[in-house]
Design an enzyme around this catalytic site. Structure first.
Site, mmCIF file in Angstrom:
data_model
loop_
_atom_site.group_PDB
_atom_site.id
_atom_site.type_symbol
_atom_site.label_atom_id
_atom_site.label_comp_id
_atom_site.label_asym_id
_atom_site.label_seq_id
_atom_site.Cartn_x
_atom_site.Cartn_y
_atom_site.Cartn_z
ATOM 1 C CB THR A 1 12.208 31.672 32.578
ATOM 2 O OG1 THR A 1 11.615 30.831 31.416
ATOM 3 C CG2 THR A 1 12.454 32.874 32.218
ATOM 4 C CG ASP A 2 11.508 26.199 30.796
ATOM 5 O OD1 ASP A 2 10.632 27.104 30.844
ATOM 6 O OD2 ASP A 2 11.688 25.575 29.770
ATOM 7 C CG ASP B 1 16.036 24.847 26.805
ATOM 8 O OD1 ASP B 1 15.394 25.486 25.798
ATOM 9 O OD2 ASP B 1 15.664 24.412 27.713
ATOM 10 C CB SER B 2 17.313 26.517 31.923
ATOM 11 O OG SER B 2 16.077 26.425 31.986
ATOM 12 C CB SER B 3 14.604 21.723 29.831
ATOM 13 O OG SER B 3 13.775 22.802 29.386
ATOM 14 C CB THR C 1 14.054 32.780 25.736
ATOM 15 O OG1 THR C 1 13.392 31.494 25.753
ATOM 16 C CG2 THR C 1 13.215 33.522 24.850
ATOM 17 C CD GLN D 1 0.700 17.858 46.394
ATOM 18 O OE1 GLN D 1 -0.234 18.211 45.986
ATOM 19 N NE2 GLN D 1 0.838 16.468 46.612
ATOM 20 C CB THR E 1 8.114 28.831 42.634
ATOM 21 O OG1 THR E 1 8.426 28.301 43.708
ATOM 22 C CG2 THR E 1 7.296 27.898 41.709
HETATM 23 N N1 ASP Z 1 13.257 26.789 27.520
HETATM 24 C C1 ASP Z 1 13.788 27.818 27.918
HETATM 25 C C2 ASP Z 1 14.682 27.857 29.106
HETATM 26 O O1 ASP Z 1 14.500 27.500 30.211
HETATM 27 C C3 ASP Z 1 12.791 28.877 27.982
HETATM 28 C C4 ASP Z 1 13.341 30.429 28.748
HETATM 29 O O2 ASP Z 1 14.642 30.645 28.161
HETATM 30 O O3 ASP Z 1 12.835 30.825 29.272
HETATM 31 O O4 ASP Z 1 15.927 27.667 28.530
#
Ligand code: ASP
Length: 342
Positions: free
Chosen positions: A90-91, A58-60, A14, A278, A166
């Site tokens: 951030t993900d 995208d970090s996903s 983002t 957990q 986390t």
């Molecule tokens: N989906 C985005 C990512 O992790 C969200 C972000 O940038 O915070 O790449």
């Protein structure tokens, strides 16, 4: 004094987005021209260079081969720069920070990850402050030594050790927490470094990077009602060498014989079972309750107060960078990069 130099590596996410006036949608901008978007960067008394991933991700979509690309970029630029700021979605930022902490050996320079919840190109963005402060921390030195020679996450107003962090909030600007380790710095009018908690390695070894990360691992999360088919599907997945067992509380799991037998037979086949709680805070103490003692007796390894992100990445690292299973087990019982209190 020699001018300090900081390298920004933009991986995606983002933070690097601006509004496209033609389409009115968010598009990534060219980080070569970052100071056009954040003119404050021109006021720093150190040099800033930036490179971007191509394509941006995208970090996903993060995975170990991207981590290898990232540590290779750091390796290639290590001697030319005093510190690194990695801009990342951030993900999965906490996974990347944990992975980097293991992959970068004898690190003597700051590697600060940051990102934002709102793009740099939006008015209320949190990205500007995150980027500016991350750069300031990456460049901070005393007597020519980096103040924070660690892999960290800087977000909102706190600097955390990367492998203790986390993501817990998908909405607030305070998106990260580090419940088992204090912040390395807190940022208000001043940047207050928490020196006793910063890791200054005494090793004088040369910097090098690990370029192999095994993916032969799995996570098995406990929940009331979990059944044998699910447990077996995970423990018997092809080529699995280690499983992170996400247990309750201080490391407790069901005492039912079918469950313990399944875990024991995996251990007998040579699968490493790492017990991580957990809970976000606190530590695994398998000797505390009968429900944990059974696990200890059959050879489950304690994850102490490790985050799940660190458990996953430490196993990936150890499985690919150890001479034997015994060495892996020994290193799981040690703090390699300040990732556990032991
Ligand atoms: N989906 C985005 C990512 O992790 C969200 C972000 O940038 O915070 O790449």
């Amino acid at each position: 004094m020699v001018e300090r130099k900081i390298l920004i590596i933009y991986t995606g996410g983002t933070i690097g987005m601006v509004n496209d006036p033609e389409t009115n949608s968010l598009i990534p901008f060219d980080f070569e021209n970052v100071s056009n978007h954040v003119p404050e960067l021109r006021k720093f008394d150190f040099q800033i260079k930036s490179i971007s991933f191509d394509p941006l991700i995208d970090s996903s979509d993060m995975n170990p081969s991207v981590w290898i690309r990232l540590v290779t970029m750091i390796e290639e630029n290590y001697s030319s720069f005093d510190g690194f700021v990695v801009l990342h979605g951030t993900d999965t930022m906490a996974y990347t920070a944990s992975a980097l902490s293991f992959m970068l050996h004898n690190l003597q320079k700051p590697v600060i990850l940051t990102g934002s919840q709102l793009p740099l190109g939006t008015i209320r963005t949190d990205g500007k402050e995150n980027l500016i402060t991350a750069l300031e921390i990456a460049a901070a030195q005393k007597n020519d030594q980096a103040l924070v020679p660690e892999v960290c996450i800087y977000f909102q107003d706190k600097l955390f050790r990367g492998n203790r962090t986390t993501k817990y909030n998908a909405e607030h600007f305070h998106a990260f927490r580090s419940d088992n380790y204090p912040p390395l710095a807190e940022v208000g009018i001043h940047i207050k470094y928490n020196y006793p908690y910063i890791r200054y390695t005494t090793l004088n070894g040369t910097f090098r990077v690990a370029k192999q990360m095994s993916t032969n691992i799995a996570l098995l999360k406990m929940f009331p009602g979990i059944n044998l088919d699910v447990v077996n599907a995970v423990l018997n997945a092809p080529n699995i060498r280690a499983v992170v067992l996400e247990t309750y509380g201080s490391g407790n799991a069901p005492t039912a014989p079918w469950f313990l037998d399944a875990i024991k037979s995996a251990i007998d086949r040579g699968v490493i079972i790492l017990n991580v709680t957990q809970c976000l805070a606190g530590s695994v103490e398998m000797w505390r309750y009968e429900t944990g003692i059974h696990l200890l007796e059959i050879g489950v390894v304690s994850g102490y107060d490790m985050t799940i992100e660190t458990a996953v990445t430490k196993l990936m690292y150890l499985l690919s960078n150890s001479a034997s299973d015994e060495e892996i087990r020994n290193n799981l019982n040690k703090s390699l990069r300040g990732e556990i209190n032991i």
